[in-house]
Motif scaffolding. Structure first.
Motif, PDB file in Angstrom:
ATOM      1  N   ALA A 163      25.916  56.697  11.325  1.00 22.18           N
ATOM      2  CA  ALA A 163      26.837  57.815  10.987  1.00 22.18           C
ATOM      3  C   ALA A 163      26.082  58.820   9.979  1.00 22.18           C
ATOM      4  O   ALA A 163      25.801  58.239   8.737  1.00 22.18           O
ATOM      5  CB  ALA A 163      28.172  57.423  10.480  1.00 22.18           C
ATOM      6  N   ARG A 164      26.000  60.115  10.248  1.00 22.86           N
ATOM      7  CA  ARG A 164      25.582  61.049   9.205  1.00 22.86           C
ATOM      8  C   ARG A 164      26.333  61.126   8.144  1.00 22.86           C
ATOM      9  O   ARG A 164      27.736  61.368   8.585  1.00 22.86           O
ATOM     10  CB  ARG A 164      25.397  62.487   9.769  1.00 22.86           C
ATOM     11  CG  ARG A 164      24.168  62.014  10.977  1.00 22.86           C
ATOM     12  CD  ARG A 164      24.003  63.380  11.671  1.00 22.86           C
ATOM     13  NE  ARG A 164      22.937  63.455  12.573  1.00 22.86           N
ATOM     14  CZ  ARG A 164      22.820  64.669  13.759  1.00 22.86           C
ATOM     15  NH1 ARG A 164      23.566  65.881  13.729  1.00 22.86           N
ATOM     16  NH2 ARG A 164      21.984  64.465  14.419  1.00 22.86           N
TER      17      ARG A 164
ATOM     18  N   TRP B 197      25.553  58.525   6.187  1.00 20.60           N
ATOM     19  CA  TRP B 197      25.667  57.052   5.952  1.00 20.60           C
ATOM     20  C   TRP B 197      24.208  56.469   6.259  1.00 20.60           C
ATOM     21  O   TRP B 197      23.684  56.971   7.314  1.00 20.60           O
ATOM     22  CB  TRP B 197      26.789  56.367   6.650  1.00 20.60           C
ATOM     23  CG  TRP B 197      27.919  56.445   6.119  1.00 20.60           C
ATOM     24  CD1 TRP B 197      28.440  57.396   5.011  1.00 20.60           C
ATOM     25  CD2 TRP B 197      29.328  55.740   6.652  1.00 20.60           C
ATOM     26  NE1 TRP B 197      29.964  57.152   4.904  1.00 20.60           N
ATOM     27  CE2 TRP B 197      30.358  56.310   5.797  1.00 20.60           C
ATOM     28  CE3 TRP B 197      29.437  54.779   7.362  1.00 20.60           C
ATOM     29  CZ2 TRP B 197      31.768  55.764   6.053  1.00 20.60           C
ATOM     30  CZ3 TRP B 197      30.578  54.442   7.606  1.00 20.60           C
ATOM     31  CH2 TRP B 197      31.748  54.892   6.880  1.00 20.60           C
TER      32      TRP B 197
ATOM     33  N   ILE C 182      26.171  50.725  13.265  1.00 20.84           N
ATOM     34  CA  ILE C 182      26.714  51.805  13.152  1.00 20.84           C
ATOM     35  C   ILE C 182      25.711  52.959  12.500  1.00 20.84           C
ATOM     36  O   ILE C 182      25.292  52.782  11.374  1.00 20.84           O
ATOM     37  CB  ILE C 182      27.766  51.837  11.985  1.00 20.84           C
ATOM     38  CG1 ILE C 182      29.031  50.616  12.564  1.00 20.84           C
ATOM     39  CG2 ILE C 182      28.537  53.192  11.991  1.00 20.84           C
ATOM     40  CD1 ILE C 182      30.131  50.452  11.537  1.00 20.84           C
TER      41      ILE C 182
ATOM     42  N   GLU D 141      30.861  57.384  20.781  1.00 23.20           N
ATOM     43  CA  GLU D 141      30.310  58.226  20.064  1.00 23.20           C
ATOM     44  C   GLU D 141      31.386  59.302  19.661  1.00 23.20           C
ATOM     45  O   GLU D 141      32.107  59.490  20.649  1.00 23.20           O
ATOM     46  CB  GLU D 141      29.263  58.776  20.895  1.00 23.20           C
ATOM     47  CG  GLU D 141      27.766  59.437  19.935  1.00 23.20           C
ATOM     48  CD  GLU D 141      26.752  59.466  20.990  1.00 23.20           C
ATOM     49  OE1 GLU D 141      25.457  59.458  20.444  1.00 23.20           O
ATOM     50  OE2 GLU D 141      26.952  59.951  22.162  1.00 23.20           O
TER      51      GLU D 141
ATOM     52  N   GLY E  64      29.175  66.300  12.094  1.00 22.29           N
ATOM     53  CA  GLY E  64      28.930  64.999  11.936  1.00 22.29           C
ATOM     54  C   GLY E  64      28.824  64.382  13.248  1.00 22.29           C
ATOM     55  O   GLY E  64      28.955  64.985  14.215  1.00 22.29           O
TER      56      GLY E  64
ATOM     57  N   LEU F 160      29.781  60.957   4.561  1.00 20.48           N
ATOM     58  CA  LEU F 160      30.056  61.294   5.959  1.00 20.48           C
ATOM     59  C   LEU F 160      29.956  62.891   5.868  1.00 20.48           C
ATOM     60  O   LEU F 160      30.364  63.401   4.746  1.00 20.48           O
ATOM     61  CB  LEU F 160      31.100  60.977   6.528  1.00 20.48           C
ATOM     62  CG  LEU F 160      31.324  59.726   7.074  1.00 20.48           C
ATOM     63  CD1 LEU F 160      32.829  59.298   7.435  1.00 20.48           C
ATOM     64  CD2 LEU F 160      30.286  59.264   8.108  1.00 20.48           C
TER      65      LEU F 160
ATOM     66  N   VAL G 186      38.499  58.378  12.029  1.00 17.31           N
ATOM     67  CA  VAL G 186      37.605  58.793  10.984  1.00 17.31           C
ATOM     68  C   VAL G 186      38.102  59.604   9.976  1.00 17.31           C
ATOM     69  O   VAL G 186      38.808  60.614  10.165  1.00 17.31           O
ATOM     70  CB  VAL G 186      36.401  59.595  11.763  1.00 17.31           C
ATOM     71  CG1 VAL G 186      35.273  59.977  10.668  1.00 17.31           C
ATOM     72  CG2 VAL G 186      35.578  58.435  12.707  1.00 17.31           C
TER      73      VAL G 186
ATOM     74  N   ILE H  99      35.509  54.649   8.455  1.00 16.85           N
ATOM     75  CA  ILE H  99      35.547  54.663  10.257  1.00 16.85           C
ATOM     76  C   ILE H  99      36.195  53.659  10.655  1.00 16.85           C
ATOM     77  O   ILE H  99      36.027  52.400  10.212  1.00 16.85           O
ATOM     78  CB  ILE H  99      33.898  54.614  10.587  1.00 16.85           C
ATOM     79  CG1 ILE H  99      33.256  55.893  10.217  1.00 16.85           C
ATOM     80  CG2 ILE H  99      33.767  54.489  12.216  1.00 16.85           C
ATOM     81  CD1 ILE H  99      31.692  55.851  10.567  1.00 16.85           C
TER      82      ILE H  99
ATOM     83  N   ILE I 266      28.618  60.546  14.901  1.00 20.42           N
ATOM     84  CA  ILE I 266      28.871  58.944  14.688  1.00 20.42           C
ATOM     85  C   ILE I 266      28.771  57.953  15.932  1.00 20.42           C
ATOM     86  O   ILE I 266      29.407  58.456  16.973  1.00 20.42           O
ATOM     87  CB  ILE I 266      30.483  58.690  14.021  1.00 20.42           C
ATOM     88  CG1 ILE I 266      30.686  59.316  12.595  1.00 20.42           C
ATOM     89  CG2 ILE I 266      30.679  56.996  13.839  1.00 20.42           C
ATOM     90  CD1 ILE I 266      32.167  59.310  12.225  1.00 20.42           C
TER      91      ILE I 266
END
Length: 435
Positions: free
Chosen positions: A124-125, A127, A122, A199, A186, A181, A88, A105, A188
């Motif tokens: 993801a903070r 996103w 997916i 995760e 974060g 991101l 990442v 990612i 994911i």
């Protein structure tokens, strides 16, 4: 009645019964009982995860395979249990999401069978929640041990960048979105429609705590650095699986020395020094925060990597407002975007900085201002190393409110770069950012 007559009557009776319509069945009057099942996916950022669109793929086939259904459709296995997050990059050099600096990612199919990605999701903070349809992956099969790289560009980037392409054994897909991101807190998660299969939690611990993660989060990577899984076949769902590394999307860790996990290079004691602080620049109070800066110099005879360094206005490395630094502009005189050569200077500013940049390296916080809402006349300034050691300080005095004060709207300069952080070693003088 003769036996023959009785037989004829019985046959006629059976024929009559066979012609009658059967009675209608009553509909079920009550729903099935709740067996206590738990949705292990669920929204991770407060936003409902969109349902995967209906299709004609039929029932799932064997794990990781596709086959022919009786009606000619395709069996698709929604299980992605052998999918792993392997790298990442949350804070690329330059503008996050720029044409040459996408966030990404990287995922890998660690199984020995092809993996159909129709059910991929997916989250993801910060996103948006992504699925196979949005990434152009419906019907795509990820080969055994192959990697998929999902890249995010800012919405002002070239839309053609988001199209699928294959480089060597890696497949690259992308999307355009303004939200990037999170750099320091974060989360994911990847999986299917109703399950999280892998995760990664880094920086600050999320709330609510994810069920699959164990222990403390992984430390946030420095600017321009990735987090890499040390061994794709190992998954402990904790920080031991991860280490900081050089970005190399689509490449295999074991065969790429540059991608092998490395520890940050320690900053030699006394190498960096804060030499100028502009905490009260000219102008109205509403504008001065956008003109504040801190200047540092490399006093050593070796190159110093500033990736992972942080700046704050408190004496604790984990205090609110302690900000990570990332590349913004300029050149530090050595290879890495965040490297500072011997004798070179770097300007540390907020993302919203509007003042002059000078000629050297410029690093910015991940916020619009420096530290916790900007600097004040009497607050300290502290530069922290990646290992949480204090590198250099300004105004860490027994009486921080004492003279000299930047009350005349000029910065304070350290009289001698090697002098201790004491009041008598600072003087008010005109600004010289980057000089």
């Amino acid at each position: 009645m003769p036996a023959s007559a009785r037989l004829t009557a019985s046959v006629l009776s059976l024929i009559t019964c066979a012609c009658l319509e059967p009675p209608e069945l009553d509909e079920l009057s009550a729903p099935l009982a709740d067996l206590g099942g738990v949705d292990t996916w669920g929204p991770l950022d407060g936003t409902p995860i969109p349902s995967f669109p209906d299709d004609d793929t039929g029932m799932p086939g064997p794990a990781g395979t596709a086959g022919e259904a009786d009606d000619g459709g395709t069996h698709v296995d929604p299980s992605l249990a052998q999918l792993r997050i392997t790298e990442v990059l949350v804070d690329p050099p330059g503008k996050d999401g720029g044409a040459d600096s996408p966030e990404f990612i990287e995922l890998q199919n660690i199984s020995a069978e092809p993996m159909i990605l129709d059910g991929l999701k997916i989250d993801a903070r910060s996103w948006p929640v992504l699925d196979a349809s949005e990434l152009g992956l419906v019907g795509f099969s990820l080969a055994p041990q192959a990697r998929l790289v999902v890249q995010r560009w800012a919405t002002d980037a070239d839309p053609a960048l988001a199209t699928m392409r294959v480089v060597d054994a890696a497949t690259f897909v992308g999307f355009l979105h303004s939200g990037g991101l999170r750099n320091v807190d974060g989360l994911i998660a990847v999986g299917g429609a109703s399950e999280v299969v892998d995760e990664l939690v880094y920086g600050a611990e999320p709330d609510p705590r994810p069920d699959a993660w164990v222990g403390a989060p992984v430390a946030s990577p420095g600017g321009g650095r990735s987090l890499c899984r040390k061994d794709p076949s190992a998954d402990h769902d904790d920080a031991s699986d991860w280490s900081e590394c050089a970005p190399s999307p689509g490449l295999v860790n074991d065969n790429d020395p540059d991608k092998a996990p490395v520890e940050p290079v320690p900053i030699p004691p006394g190498a960096l020094q804060i030499v100028e602080v502009s905490a009260n620049p000219p102008g109205p109070a509403s504008d001065e925060k956008l003109h504040e800066f801190v200047e540092i110099i490399n006093l050593s005879n070796v190159e110093v990597e500033l990736s992972g360094c942080r700046i704050g206005d408190a004496l604790a490395h984990d205090a609110p407002g302690v900000d990570p630094l990332e590349y913004l502009a300029g050149d530090g005189g050595c290879g890495s975007p965040t490297c500072l050569a011997p004798g070179a200077r770097a300007l540390l500013v907020g993302q919203g900085y509007l003042g002059p940049l000078g000629l050297g390296l410029v690093l910015a916080t991940d916020d619009s201002t420096i530290a916790d809402g900007g600097l004040t006349n009497t607050e300290p300034v502290v530069l922290w190393a990646p290992n949480n050691d204090m590198i250099s300080s300004y105004r860490v005095w027994s009486d921080p409110a004492g003279e000299p004060l930047p009350a005349d709207e000029q910065p304070l300069h350290r009289l001698d770069p090697i002098a201790d952080d004491e009041p008598q070693n600072w003087i008010s003088a005109p600004p010289t950012p980057g000089e």
